[in-house]
Scaffold this active site. Structure first.
Site, mmCIF file in Angstrom:
data_model
loop_
_atom_site.group_PDB
_atom_site.id
_atom_site.type_symbol
_atom_site.label_atom_id
_atom_site.label_comp_id
_atom_site.label_asym_id
_atom_site.label_seq_id
_atom_site.Cartn_x
_atom_site.Cartn_y
_atom_site.Cartn_z
ATOM 1 N N GLY A 102 19.839 22.042 -3.426
ATOM 2 C CA GLY A 102 18.793 21.532 -2.914
ATOM 3 C C GLY A 102 18.958 20.046 -2.231
ATOM 4 O O GLY A 102 20.064 19.842 -2.265
ATOM 5 N N LYS B 132 17.207 13.157 -9.735
ATOM 6 C CA LYS B 132 16.537 11.882 -9.688
ATOM 7 C C LYS B 132 15.148 12.007 -10.598
ATOM 8 O O LYS B 132 14.578 10.729 -11.169
ATOM 9 C CB LYS B 132 16.295 11.224 -8.388
ATOM 10 N N THR C 280 16.885 21.254 -10.887
ATOM 11 C CA THR C 280 16.232 22.730 -10.719
ATOM 12 C C THR C 280 17.533 23.250 -10.075
ATOM 13 O O THR C 280 18.135 22.783 -9.222
ATOM 14 C CB THR C 280 15.019 22.176 -9.826
ATOM 15 N N ASN D 178 18.013 25.790 -7.130
ATOM 16 C CA ASN D 178 17.291 26.185 -5.900
ATOM 17 C C ASN D 178 17.781 27.667 -5.757
ATOM 18 O O ASN D 178 19.010 27.804 -5.841
ATOM 19 C CB ASN D 178 17.483 25.260 -4.806
ATOM 20 N N GLU E 236 12.169 27.366 -6.897
ATOM 21 C CA GLU E 236 13.138 26.177 -7.784
ATOM 22 C C GLU E 236 12.724 26.584 -9.341
ATOM 23 O O GLU E 236 11.637 26.622 -9.706
ATOM 24 C CB GLU E 236 12.596 25.028 -7.403
ATOM 25 N N TYR F 69 25.728 26.444 -9.265
ATOM 26 C CA TYR F 69 25.687 26.690 -7.900
ATOM 27 C C TYR F 69 26.672 27.809 -7.675
ATOM 28 O O TYR F 69 27.624 27.974 -8.200
ATOM 29 C CB TYR F 69 26.281 25.355 -7.225
HETATM 30 C C1 LIG Z 1 7.617 23.236 -12.395
HETATM 31 C C2 LIG Z 1 7.794 22.596 -11.333
HETATM 32 C C3 LIG Z 1 6.818 22.167 -10.561
HETATM 33 C C4 LIG Z 1 6.541 21.659 -9.194
HETATM 34 N N1 LIG Z 1 5.386 21.511 -8.679
HETATM 35 C C5 LIG Z 1 5.472 21.057 -7.326
HETATM 36 C C6 LIG Z 1 4.236 20.647 -6.899
HETATM 37 O O1 LIG Z 1 3.096 20.697 -7.292
HETATM 38 N N2 LIG Z 1 4.359 20.066 -5.415
HETATM 39 C C7 LIG Z 1 5.464 19.677 -4.867
HETATM 40 O O2 LIG Z 1 5.464 19.275 -3.744
HETATM 41 N N3 LIG Z 1 6.614 19.872 -5.512
HETATM 42 C C8 LIG Z 1 6.680 20.534 -6.679
HETATM 43 N N4 LIG Z 1 7.838 21.011 -7.526
HETATM 44 C C9 LIG Z 1 9.103 20.679 -6.693
HETATM 45 C C10 LIG Z 1 9.544 19.461 -6.678
HETATM 46 O O3 LIG Z 1 9.256 18.786 -5.507
HETATM 47 C C11 LIG Z 1 11.251 19.677 -6.634
HETATM 48 O O4 LIG Z 1 11.809 20.248 -7.629
HETATM 49 C C12 LIG Z 1 11.996 18.273 -6.340
HETATM 50 O O5 LIG Z 1 11.671 17.762 -5.042
HETATM 51 C C13 LIG Z 1 13.477 18.659 -6.250
HETATM 52 O O6 LIG Z 1 13.848 19.391 -5.306
HETATM 53 P P1 LIG Z 1 15.526 19.651 -4.746
HETATM 54 O O7 LIG Z 1 16.214 20.345 -5.911
HETATM 55 O O8 LIG Z 1 15.419 20.430 -3.493
HETATM 56 O O9 LIG Z 1 15.950 18.229 -4.642
HETATM 57 C C14 LIG Z 1 7.678 21.449 -8.511
HETATM 58 C C15 LIG Z 1 9.110 21.761 -9.352
HETATM 59 C C16 LIG Z 1 9.054 22.128 -10.477
HETATM 60 C C17 LIG Z 1 10.221 22.704 -11.048
#
Ligand SMILES: Cc1cc2nc3c(=O)[nH]c(=O)nc-3n(C[C@H](O)[C@H](O)[C@H](O)COP(=O)(O)O)c2cc1C
Length: 230
Positions: free
Chosen positions: A11, A17, A22, A24, A69, A80
Site C-alpha cells: 500500500g 507511520k 496493515t 493490503n 486492509e 508481501y
Molecule cells: C481497523 C481499520 C480501520 C480503518 N478505518 C478507516 C476509516 O474509517 N477511514 C479511512 O479513511 N481509513 C480507514 N482505515 C484505512 C487507513 O486509512 C489505512 O490503513 C492507512 O491509510 C494505511 O494505508 P496504506 O497501508 O495503504 O498506507 C482503516 C484501517 C484499519 C486497519
C-alpha cells in the site's frame, strides 16, 4: 465459510507511520459492504485475529480504489506476496473521513480494543500466541459444554442451538471448530445494536431464526465460491 482470498500487496505504507502496519489484500471485493470489521485471517496455515477496513480510505485521499486492509493482532512478519484468506466475523462501524491522521489513529486504536473484547466474548484470544486458534480449547469442547457456553452467554435453548448448528452445517461449514466460530459470531450479531434487550435470552418469532441466519450470511459472508475452506 466465507473467505476473501487474495495476495498481500504494497500500500502507501502510511499504516506504518500511523503505528498500525496493515496488509493490503488484492482481492475481489464485489458485493462486500464498506466498513470496519473483525475477523479471522489465515496466513501460512495459521489463524490470526485481526481488524479490517473495506473501503476507499476517504481520510487519505479522494478517488481511491476500494481496498481491503487488515491489521493483524500479534503479528510482525513481512508477508508481501503471500496469499492470505480473511473471514469476516462481525462489523464494528462504517468507514468515515477523519479530519486528521491523528484522529484516524485514535479511532483505529479503539477499533482494535473493541474487536479484542468481541473476540474474547466469543472465546477467542491470542494469549497463547503459539496456539493455533482452530485448536483453541473452547472451540473443541465436547458438544454439551459448548452448548452450555452459548446458553450462558446468550440464553439460547438446546433446540435453537441445534437449528443454528445444523443450518451452518447445511450451508457447508462442515468443520466443527469453524462452525462454532460462526455460531458465536451469529449469536453476537443478533445482539448487535440491541442495547435495550439484555444480550441474554435471544428470542425469535415464527420463522425468525432462519430469516436472521439468512440476513447474517448476506451481511457477513461472501457468496461461497471456490475459495471456500469449511
Ligand atoms: C481497523 C481499520 C480501520 C480503518 N478505518 C478507516 C476509516 O474509517 N477511514 C479511512 O479513511 N481509513 C480507514 N482505515 C484505512 C487507513 O486509512 C489505512 O490503513 C492507512 O491509510 C494505511 O494505508 P496504506 O497501508 O495503504 O498506507 C482503516 C484501517 C484499519 C486497519
Amino acid at each position: 465459510m466465507t473467505i476473501i482470498a487474495g495476495t498481500v500487496v504494497k500500500g502507501k505504507q502510511l499504516g506504518r507511520k500511523l503505528g498500525f502496519p496493515t496488509a493490503n489484500v488484492a482481492a475481489k471485493l464485489n458485493g462486500l459492504q464498506d466498513g470496519v470489521y473483525g475477523g479471522l485471517v489465515l496466513v501460512d496455515h495459521q489463524f490470526y485475529l485481526g481488524v479490517m477496513n473495506i473501503g476507499v480510505k476517504p481520510t487519505v485521499g479522494s478517488h481511491l480504489k476500494k481496498t481491503l486492509e487488515i491489521f493483524l493482532f500479534d503479528f510482525h512478519r513481512d508477508i508481501y506476496g503471500e496469499k492470505i484468506e480473511c473471514s469476516i466475523l462481525f462489523k464494528m462501524r462504517e468507514e468515515r473521513r477523519f479530519d486528521s491522521l491523528e484522529s484516524l489513529k485514535k479511532q483505529i486504536k479503539k477499533d482494535i480494543s473493541c474487536a479484542a473484547k468481541r473476540f474474547e466474548l466469543i472465546g477467542m484470544t491470542t494469549q497463547n500466541k503459539k496456539e493455533n486458534l482452530i485448536s483453541h480449547q473452547e472451540l473443541n469442547l465436547p458438544d454439551l459444554y459448548f452448548y452450555k457456553k452459548c446458553n450462558d452467554l446468550y440464553g439460547i435453548n438446546r433446540g435453537v442451538y441445534n437449528v443454528i448448528d445444523n443450518w451452518f452445517f447445511e450451508y457447508g461449514i462442515t468443520q466443527i471448530a469453524y462452525r462454532r466460530i460462526y455460531i458465536l459470531s451469529f449469536l453476537s450479531f443478533l445482539t448487535e445494536g440491541d442495547q435495550k434487550t439484555s444480550s441474554k435470552y435471544i428470542k425469535f418469532g415464527a420463522g425468525g431464526l432462519t430469516e436472521k441466519l439468512s440476513r447474517f450470511v448476506a451481511a457477513y459472508i461472501e457468496e461461497p465460491g471456490e475459495n471456500r475452506l469449511g
